[in-house]
Design a protein around this motif. Structure first.
Motif, short mmCIF file in Angstrom:
data_model
loop_
_atom_site.label_atom_id
_atom_site.label_comp_id
_atom_site.label_asym_id
_atom_site.label_seq_id
_atom_site.Cartn_x
_atom_site.Cartn_y
_atom_site.Cartn_z
N LEU A 305 5.58 -2.53 -5.46
CA LEU A 305 6.74 -1.77 -5.91
C LEU A 305 7.40 -1.02 -4.77
CD1 LEU A 305 7.67 -1.73 -8.78
CD2 LEU A 305 6.68 0.52 -9.04
N MET A 306 6.58 -0.42 -3.92
CA MET A 306 7.14 0.37 -2.84
C MET A 306 7.89 -0.50 -1.84
SD MET A 306 6.86 3.56 -3.18
CE MET A 306 7.24 3.24 -4.88
N PRO A 310 11.44 0.46 -4.67
CA PRO A 310 10.91 1.81 -4.72
C PRO A 310 11.56 2.68 -5.79
CG PRO A 310 12.23 1.49 -2.75
CD PRO A 310 12.08 0.16 -3.38
N GLN A 311 12.69 2.24 -6.31
CA GLN A 311 13.30 3.10 -7.31
C GLN A 311 12.74 2.85 -8.70
OE1 GLN A 311 14.64 0.64 -5.56
NE2 GLN A 311 16.61 -0.02 -6.37
N LYS A 319 19.24 6.74 -5.93
CA LYS A 319 18.58 7.95 -5.45
C LYS A 319 17.49 7.67 -4.44
CE LYS A 319 21.04 10.55 -8.07
NZ LYS A 319 22.12 11.32 -7.52
N LEU A 320 16.90 6.50 -4.54
CA LEU A 320 15.78 6.25 -3.65
C LEU A 320 15.98 5.01 -2.82
CD1 LEU A 320 12.80 7.51 -5.63
CD2 LEU A 320 12.76 7.41 -3.17
N ARG C 101 9.32 8.90 4.09
CA ARG C 101 7.88 9.04 4.29
C ARG C 101 7.12 9.01 2.98
NH1 ARG C 101 6.69 7.08 8.58
NH2 ARG C 101 8.29 5.84 7.57
N LEU C 102 7.74 9.49 1.93
CA LEU C 102 7.05 9.56 0.65
C LEU C 102 6.71 8.17 0.13
CD1 LEU C 102 6.53 12.31 0.03
CD2 LEU C 102 8.52 12.42 -1.45
N THR C 103 7.63 7.24 0.38
CA THR C 103 7.39 5.87 -0.07
C THR C 103 6.13 5.32 0.58
OG1 THR C 103 9.79 5.66 -0.07
CG2 THR C 103 8.51 3.65 -0.37
N VAL C 104 6.02 5.55 1.88
CA VAL C 104 4.86 5.04 2.59
C VAL C 104 3.59 5.73 2.12
CG1 VAL C 104 4.00 4.45 4.86
CG2 VAL C 104 6.40 4.94 4.56
#
Lengths: 328, 378, 307
Positions: A305-306, A310-311, A319-320, C101-104
């Motif tokens: 997902l990331m 990621p959203q 937003k992301l 950074r949060l995604t990682v």
């Protein structure tokens, strides 16, 4: 107007149906109809929805990455259990003039105590976290979650490491459903209001928000407190459903469970996380036989997902999206 | 979006009436019995052994024609040695698999978790090896075929005093009801009869480092140490103790009973002593027969958990026969009346507290094997 | 007094292990600005690699001196972990280099869980006995002090590894590149530093150190399980923050301090009135205190936040 109407109708309808099919005392002709196991799942679903929506306030709407949500759930669970289990007999005695309403009143009190205690914990966690960003905040919230767990572990009155058993099973589908709808309504209204814009501002760019005169401190603390309050309610419902709570059940892995729901649903989208919570509860049950595979699948979901989206599946678009982090 | 969410939720919950209870009339041509055990996870050794015993008993019964003319169908669920799982799987067995009785568990904490559920559902539950007294106190549908910790603690305390170990330190696993109870009962008998308690240290299941606690124990200079937890940590504890030159004997309860104990502890446990339900060295023909059958069936060594798993299943079958029915109430009464049942772990009579009144054995670890020392009767 | 020294030694050997893991955290943070949540699990995999390597090598090296076998197992485990670390970086983190950074961080959590549960699948959840690589004996010190040779070995070898690390970072080109990258990634790239290679190297090095920590931990406590890395990993992170994240000597200092503090709190629990069950909370309380009062860590310099 429409939304309020819809809300009340569904709340009443759901409550009536749930009471008929699962309430106390149980009308004999209806209760036999509902499969216990299915009931189990539905209640767990409701609890997960509350958890996901409440975490969303902190992580999604306000952009504060919290990894300690299970700690608030634990506070709610134990605080409410203290009321019904440890002080239950005496309190029920006090309430006996109310007759049939005594037990529900006790439960409501327990729920409120659970929610408010958790909110206080949220306040406590929120304040020091104000100075921290991103990664650090995540670790500190994780730390708080662990500290809460360790404290409960070492408190014998709360059963310590061996847990608290015999919590009276007051949770019914009606309560769970009602509180879930309540949570969605409150959170949804809060975030979409003018006041609520502040949360999104903090998420998008804290420094700019501060420069625009938004009291970021107030918003961040509010986010933590509100999120914690509902997590506490969820914890209380959980405790009175399973009947047996241990500190281990509220550890980091539980926090991760909720985080996965929020991420899958898309941080910032109430509808998204609700659906994600429902979907993941079902997935959980389907994979019950293979607990190890369940976590592996969860982990893979997170990783993929990331990289890919990621959203989230149903998230707040825009937003992301990937942002380049410059260095110069 | 929010409107949609609420409507979606409403639809889901309003669809409930449509979900009628699947009319799975329980298949009445078999007797459905549920078993929950820790087949995986930290205490997998216990769960697997007790499951083997139970399984062998059921297979034997079925080979002989079953009970009341019907075969027994055993449903086994794994609680993964985790808190919370026991409650869920027992609920599932009762509501989905329509079991008439539940066998389980070895660990007292997990039995405590499941007992209220069985009690409320009026389904008899027989624990093979949970020794914490609180388990059967949950209600009159809960039984056990082993002795309880007040007895076990006393047995150990008596043995310690008899060996002249007057100064003892205790190391308790605060995460396990079993350990807490055992330490408590050991302490009360020991101190009341002239022993000196030098100090109590604690740890949690899953801990790996006991040096701090052991160093503190070392300075108290005890004659012996009670390590009332499970084999997973006790082995490590003994090992680290020897490294710190704490060379006094260790005492333990039936939670030590596992080959893993020696695997982890190596030579550190030589000379240490623990109480258990039975000894594989017992020469009685019934036990030797059981040992032979088990070894053949599973190609491995049985232990107390296997024997108790076997006995719990046999007693259940016997009760079903006597009751003539699998109806909860009648079955419960029949189990309660179990008297002088010839179990592998001894003559089993269930007393008014629904506990088994039987003797314990003391085993000593010599050359990496559990050697019989003596039997203690209540 | 004796007891105090004994506890200090216990703390020192525990601290050495935390230091080894903390170094990996701090190096990765320095170069990539993110907390590799899965680092603690590399520690775990290092221990299991050691176990499997030992079982594989044993029959082939009968009669060889224990020390040699031990060194082989150690370096073998370190090598395996280094490769693993590099692979994980390439697969899971590289695609996210440009992301927030949060995604990682979330990905790292995912990788961590994946490693833990794959480990559980493969090794089972119950603890496995770790072989004694070198027979421990007690070394008599002055005044009746007793040091376990394993503890001493751990401390000494950690020191050697630290010196080796310092050499690499300070005296080699790769080290120079690492330092450049941690100061300013864009400028470093402009100056011709091959970012990908340096990052991979950093991961590999950090993972190797964690694996060494794993083997030592396993030698000290003799039992390993798939979740053994969770708590030490978190504590090592605290240690890195304590010393100043991104600063190598800080990680080492933080590790030692944390190990000693934790052991003392548990050892003197009755004296301090803190039950030993709070041992794990010690690290987190320290974390919160440090972040509140000196967020840059003991050896760090406070940085102004630029708008």
């Amino acid at each position: 107007m429409g939304i309020r109407f819809a809300f009340f109708i569904s709340l009443i309808a759901g409550a009536v149906v749930s009471y008929l099919f699962t309430g106390h005392p149980e009308p004999s002709w209806t209760v036999a109809q509902l499969d216990d196991y299915l009931l189990n799942i539905l209640i767990l679903m409701g609890i997960n929805v509350i958890l996901a929506v409440s975490l969303n306030v902190v992580n999604g709407h306000t952009g504060q990455f919290s990894l300690g949500h299970a700690g608030f759930m634990a506070v709610g669970a134990y605080a409410s259990a203290t009321i019904t289990l440890l002080a239950g007999k005496s309190l029920l005695g006090l309430l006996s003039p109310l007759g049939l309403m005594a037990q529900p009143c006790l439960f409501v009190t327990a729920l409120l105590v659970g929610g408010i205690s958790a909110a206080l914990a949220g306040l406590l966690v929120g304040i020091p976290s104000l100075r921290l960003r991103g990664d650090y905040l995540a670790i500190v919230t994780l730390g708080f979650g662990e500290i809460i767990r360790v404290v409960i572990n070492n408190t014998d009155t709360l059963g310590g490491a061996r847990g608290l058993s015999g919590v009276p099973p007051y949770t019914t589908l009606g309560w769970t459903f009602g509180i879930a709808v309540f949570a969605i309504y409150i959170v949804g209204t809060l975030v979409n209001s003018t006041y609520g814009r502040g949360f999104l501002a903090v998420r998008d760019d804290e420094i700019a928000a501060e420069a625009m005169g938004i009291n970021t401190t107030k918003y961040k603390v509010t986010a933590f407190t509100v999120g914690a309050f509902f997590a506490g309610l969820a914890g209380a419902l959980y405790a009175h459903f399973i009947g047996y709570i241990t500190p281990e059940g509220f550890n980091f892995l539980k926090s991760v469970d909720v985080v996965v729901m929020v991420i899958l649903g898309g941080m910032g989208s109430t509808a998204g996380v609700t659906v994600a919570a429902i979907a993941l509860t079902i997935l959980n049950e389907l994979l019950r036989q293979t607990e190890q595979y369940r976590m592996i699948i969860f982990a893979l979901i997170l990783i993929v997902l990331m990289i890919v989206r990621p959203q989230g599946l149903i998230g707040d678009i825009g937003k992301l999206l990937p942002r380049k982090k410059g260095g110069a | 979006m929010k409107r949609a969410t609420i409507f979606a939720l409403a639809t889901v919950f309003l669809a409930i009436p449509a979900c009628k209870k699947p009319q799975l009339a329980s298949d009445s041509s078999v007797i459905s019995v549920g078993e929950f055990a820790s087949m995986t996870g930290m205490t997998a050794s216990f769960g697997q052994k007790s499951h083997n015993g139970t399984l062998m008993a059921i297979e034997e019964l079925n080979a002989a024609g079953g009970v009341l003319g019907k075969k027994i169908k055993l449903t086994t669920e794994d609680d993964q040695s985790k808190a919370g799982e026991a409650a869920t799987v027992v609920r599932k067995m009762i509501s989905r698999d329509h079991v008439v009785a539940v066998l389980g568990e070895v660990a007292s904490s997990r039995s405590l978790e499941a007992a209220p559920i069985c009690q409320q559902a009026k389904i008899p539950m027989i624990s093979p090896a949970s020794t914490n007294p609180k388990v059967t106190e949950v209600g009159d549908y809960i039984f056990r075929v082993c002795f309880i910790d007040p007895f076990q603690g006393t047995v150990l305390a008596k043995y310690a005093l008899a060996k002249g170990w007057k100064r003892v330190a205790i190391l308790t696993d605060v995460k396990q009801d079993y350990s807490v109870g055992l330490s408590q009962f050991f302490k009360s008998y020991f101190v009341a009869n002239g022993g000196v308690l030098l100090g109590e240290q604690s740890y949690s299941s899953g801990d790996k480092d006991f040096k701090a606690q052991l160093t503190a124990i070392k300075s108290a200079q005890p004659d012996a140490v009670l390590a009332s937890g499970y084999y997973t940590e006790s082995g490590l504890i003994a090992r680290q103790a020897r490294e710190l030159e704490v060379n006094v004997p260790f005492l333990g309860g039936d939670g030590w009973d596992s080959p893993s104990l020696i695997e982890v502890a190596g030579k550190a446990m030589e000379g240490c002593v623990f109480s258990n339900h039975f000894s594989v060295e017992d020469s009685s023909p019934a036990i030797q027969e059981f040992l032979k059958k088990y070894r053949e069936r599973f190609k491995s060594e049985p232990d107390a958990m296997s024997a108790l798993g076997y006995d719990s299943a046999m007693i259940l079958a016997d009760a079903i026969k006597r009751a003539g029915t699998t109806d909860g109430e009648a079955l419960k009464n029949a189990i309660a009346q179990t008297k002088d049942f010839p179990g592998i772990t001894g003559k089993i009579t269930l007393n008014s507290d629904r506990n088994a009144s039987k003797s314990a054995v003391i085993l000593k670890i010599t050359d990496g094997k559990f050697r019989y020392v003596e039997t203690v009767t209540p | 007094m004796n007891e105090l020294f004994q506890q200090l030694i216990n703390g020192l050997s525990l601290g050495a292990i935390y230091a080894l893991i903390a170094l990996g955290y701090t190096m990765v943070y320095g170069v990539l600005r993110f907390i590799n949540f899965a680092h603690g699990d590399i520690f775990m995999l290092g221990a299991f690699s050691g176990l499997y390597l030992y079982n594989w090598i044993k029959p082939l090296t009968l009669g060889w001196p224990d020390m040699v076998v031990a060194v082989l197992v150690l370096f073998g485990a370190m090598g395996i972990a280094a490769i693993l670390g590099i692979v994980i970086e390439k697969l899971a983190y590289k695609p996210l280099r440009a992301r927030p950074r949060l995604t990682v961080l979330i990905t790292a959590i995912g990788v961590s869980l994946l490693l833990e549960y794959l480990g559980q699948l493969r090794f089972g959840a119950a603890p496995c006995a770790f072989p004694t690589l070198v027979e421990p004996h007690v070394i008599q010190g002055l005044g009746g002090l007793r040091v376990n040779s394993v503890q001493l070995t751990v401390v000494v070898v950690t020191l050697l590894l630290l010196l080796g690390l310092r050499y690499i970072v300070m005296k080699t080109r790769m080290g120079l590149a690492m330092r450049a990258l941690s100061l300013n990634p864009t400028a470093a790239a402009l100056m011709g530093v091959n970012t990908s290679v340096v990052i991979s190297f950093t991961f590999g090095l950090g993972s190797a150190l964690a694996a060494a920590g794993g083997v030592f931990y396993a030698s000290l406590y003799q039992a390993i399980d798939p979740f053994m890395g969770v708590l030490p990993g978190m504590k090592a992170f605290v240690a890195a923050v304590l010393g100043g994240i991104g600063i190598l000597s800080g990680a080492a200092l933080g590790g030692i301090l944390l190990g000693v503090l934790e052991t003392l709190v548990v050892g003197y629990s009755s004296f301090l009135g803190i039950p030993p069950g709070y041992r794990d909370a010690v690290a987190f309380v320290i974390l919160i205190l440090i972040l509140l009062f000196k967020p840059a860590g003991l050896l760090g310099k406070t940085q102004r936040e630029k708008v």
